[in-house]
Design a protein around this motif. Structure first.
Motif, PDB file in Angstrom:
ATOM      1  N   THR A 111       0.829  -1.213   0.000  1.00 20.58           N
ATOM      2  CA  THR A 111       0.000   0.000   0.000  1.00 20.58           C
ATOM      3  C   THR A 111       0.855   1.251   0.000  1.00 20.58           C
ATOM      4  N   SER A 112       0.310   2.325  -0.498  1.00 20.75           N
ATOM      5  CA  SER A 112       1.076   3.537  -0.771  1.00 20.75           C
ATOM      6  C   SER A 112       1.511   4.284   0.474  1.00 20.75           C
ATOM      7  N   GLU A 113       0.777   4.156   1.572  1.00 19.57           N
ATOM      8  CA  GLU A 113       1.096   4.979   2.737  1.00 19.57           C
ATOM      9  C   GLU A 113       2.429   4.582   3.368  1.00 19.57           C
ATOM     10  N   ILE A 114       2.941   3.325   3.077  1.00 19.95           N
ATOM     11  CA  ILE A 114       4.207   2.868   3.678  1.00 19.95           C
ATOM     12  C   ILE A 114       5.366   3.696   3.143  1.00 19.95           C
ATOM     13  N   SER A 115       5.477   3.757   1.841  1.00 21.23           N
ATOM     14  CA  SER A 115       6.586   4.531   1.247  1.00 21.23           C
ATOM     15  C   SER A 115       6.433   6.019   1.541  1.00 21.23           C
ATOM     16  N   GLU A 116       5.174   6.489   1.583  1.00 19.36           N
ATOM     17  CA  GLU A 116       4.958   7.902   1.887  1.00 19.36           C
ATOM     18  C   GLU A 116       5.411   8.227   3.301  1.00 19.36           C
ATOM     19  N   ALA A 117       5.131   7.336   4.250  1.00 13.08           N
ATOM     20  CA  ALA A 117       5.547   7.573   5.638  1.00 13.08           C
ATOM     21  C   ALA A 117       7.071   7.640   5.742  1.00 13.08           C
TER      22      ALA A 117
END
Length: 470
Positions: A111-117
């Protein structure tokens, strides 16, 4: 019956065209409200867990890098709320290292929020489908930053939203059922209400058809005190008026036939008499010719009244207004008609005065017609008093003409009716019964008023009030 069904159908259609969209909007609002409430509550809870956990590690654990990393793994594997929320530790390379679900960590989430975090070094949220399991989830990822400033990984709190969606669906179903019950109750109430309207309307329609078919005077029996009752009362009154008008017109036709027959009989009789005489006796001839001329004038007056009445009914009555010496017109009429009444033994008094009566805008021909009509009525209905008084005065902004006879007067219950068309009341005097109606209309067209009342001491007093200026 088609009309009743049509009215019910229109009522229900118009009602539900408004209510059903409102119900749909209500269901959508409830769904949106509860969804926002549950989702925001769950997100707030996950974000709170992520923030407090991050603060705990960064503020309270002062291990070296290896122990710090291992403590993150151990914390993940021993997470107490694993039955509701899965806690995952993902290293800096984006690989799933530990999970609160057990030693077998499964596939690494994408999911995208992992790399964004990791890239923003701040907390991030994800809501959508897990590509690995196909399940709809909510996840919150918070980066773990070592004392050197290095991001060593991400703690990811993730939970399924299936149960929450089931709760929202349950609430929506309850709301829909409630709305359906509401619509059903509304349907029953509307059907009862329209039924309570249709039954009296059907009775009113049936009676109206009877009246149309000739049952004048038919009455609607209604117990309603609302608008339907007012409608029924109005139709009842109309029925009575139509019945009364029908009787009045029948009497008028009968009276008019008699009035026409009398002069025609006199004219025909004297014409035949004169023609049958071998030698024309001058006395008899003059007498017969006077009678024929008098009765012909009566016929002419009746025809003129009928023509004027027809013009009034059709709205074709017109006035030729000009500045007129109304005193002169009235005096000429009195003196001319007085000589005629003298032959019948009736004294017509004119009460002169010194009032300065100005010229007024009026139709002199029509006003003479009104004066003659009132004087003729006074002679016919009050002639037994053998005296008629007349006068003209100026009072303020009006010119007032008074004509009074000394006859029996008018019964009190007939006073409001004497100016109505065809009405003759209890009087047996000759006439069509439309003279006063024509006179009243002419006076009203001049902006004035015609009033009748019983005079003190007996007789009838007629007052004609005309404005000095229009």
């Amino acid at each position: 019956m088609k009309k009743r069904g049509g009215l019910r159908r229109r009522w229900l259609t118009n009602t539900f065209l408004v209510v059903v969209p409102l119900v749909i909007v209500c269901v959508l609002l409830v769904t949106a409200s509860f969804s926002a409430y549950y989702y925001s509550g769950m997100e707030s809870d996950l974000r709170y867990r992520a923030k407090t956990t991050k603060d705990f590690f960064e503020d309270n654990i002062n291990y070296d890098y290896t122990k710090f990393y291992q403590s993150c793994v151990d914390f993940t594997e021993t997470y107490e709320d694993r039955n509701h929320i899965e806690l995952q530790f993902i290293n800096a390379q984006g690989r799933l290292v530990a999970s609160s679900y057990g030693p077998w960590v499964g596939k690494t989430p994408q999911t995208s929020e992992i790399s964004e975090a990791m890239s923003t070094r701040s907390l991030r949220t994800f809501l959508g489908k897990d590509e690995n399991t196909g399940e709809r989830i909510m996840a919150v990822s918070t980066p773990l930053i070592y004392s050197s400033g290095e991001v060593i990984g991400v703690l990811r709190f993730v939970t399924s939203i299936r149960v929450m969606n089931m709760q929202i669906t349950y609430i929506v179903i309850i709301t829909v059922l409630f709305c359906l019950v509401f619509l059903l109750v509304l349907l029953l109430i509307s059907n009862y209400y329209i039924h309570s309207i249709l039954i009296p309307i059907a009775d009113i329609t049936e009676t109206a058809k009877r009246i149309t078919g000739g049952s004048y005077g038919a009455q609607i029996q209604t117990k309603y005190l609302d608008e339907i009752g007012e409608l029924a009362d109005a139709i009842n009154e109309m029925s009575v008026q139509i019945n009364q008008n029908e009787k009045t017109q029948t009497e008028f036709i009968s009276s008019l036939s008699h009035e026409l027959r009398t002069p025609l009989t006199a004219i025909t009789g004297w014409g035949e008499t004169l023609l049958s005489m071998d030698s024309m006796d001058p006395v008899q001839t003059r007498r017969g010719m006077r009678i024929i001329l008098r009765e012909a004038k009566r016929l002419t007056e009746m025809v003129v009244e009928l023509l004027d009445f027809t013009r009034i009914q059709d709205g074709r009555m017109t006035l030729n207004i000009e500045m007129t010496d109304i005193r002169a017109e009235f005096e000429d009429t009195v003196y001319m008609y007085g000589s005629r009444l003298k032959q019948e033994g009736i004294l017509l008094n004119y009460q002169d005065n010194d009032d300065d009566i100005p010229e007024i805008p009026c139709d002199p021909k029509r006003m003479r017609q009104v004066f003659l009509n009132i004087l003729d009525n006074a002679a016919k209905h009050g002639g037994e008093g053998k005296q008629i008084d007349s006068e003209i005065r100026c009072t303020g902004d009006s010119v007032v003409v008074h004509i009074r006879d000394y006859g029996p007067g008018i019964p009190e219950d007939e006073l409001p009716l004497v100016k109505k068309k065809f009405y003759k009341g209890a009087s047996k005097a000759r006439g069509s019964g439309i003279g006063l109606a024509v006179s009243d209309e002419i006076i009203q067209m001049h902006g004035g008023a015609l009033e009748l009342e019983n005079a003190d001491g007996g007789g009838t007093l007629v007052s004609i009030c005309l404005p000095v200026k229009q």
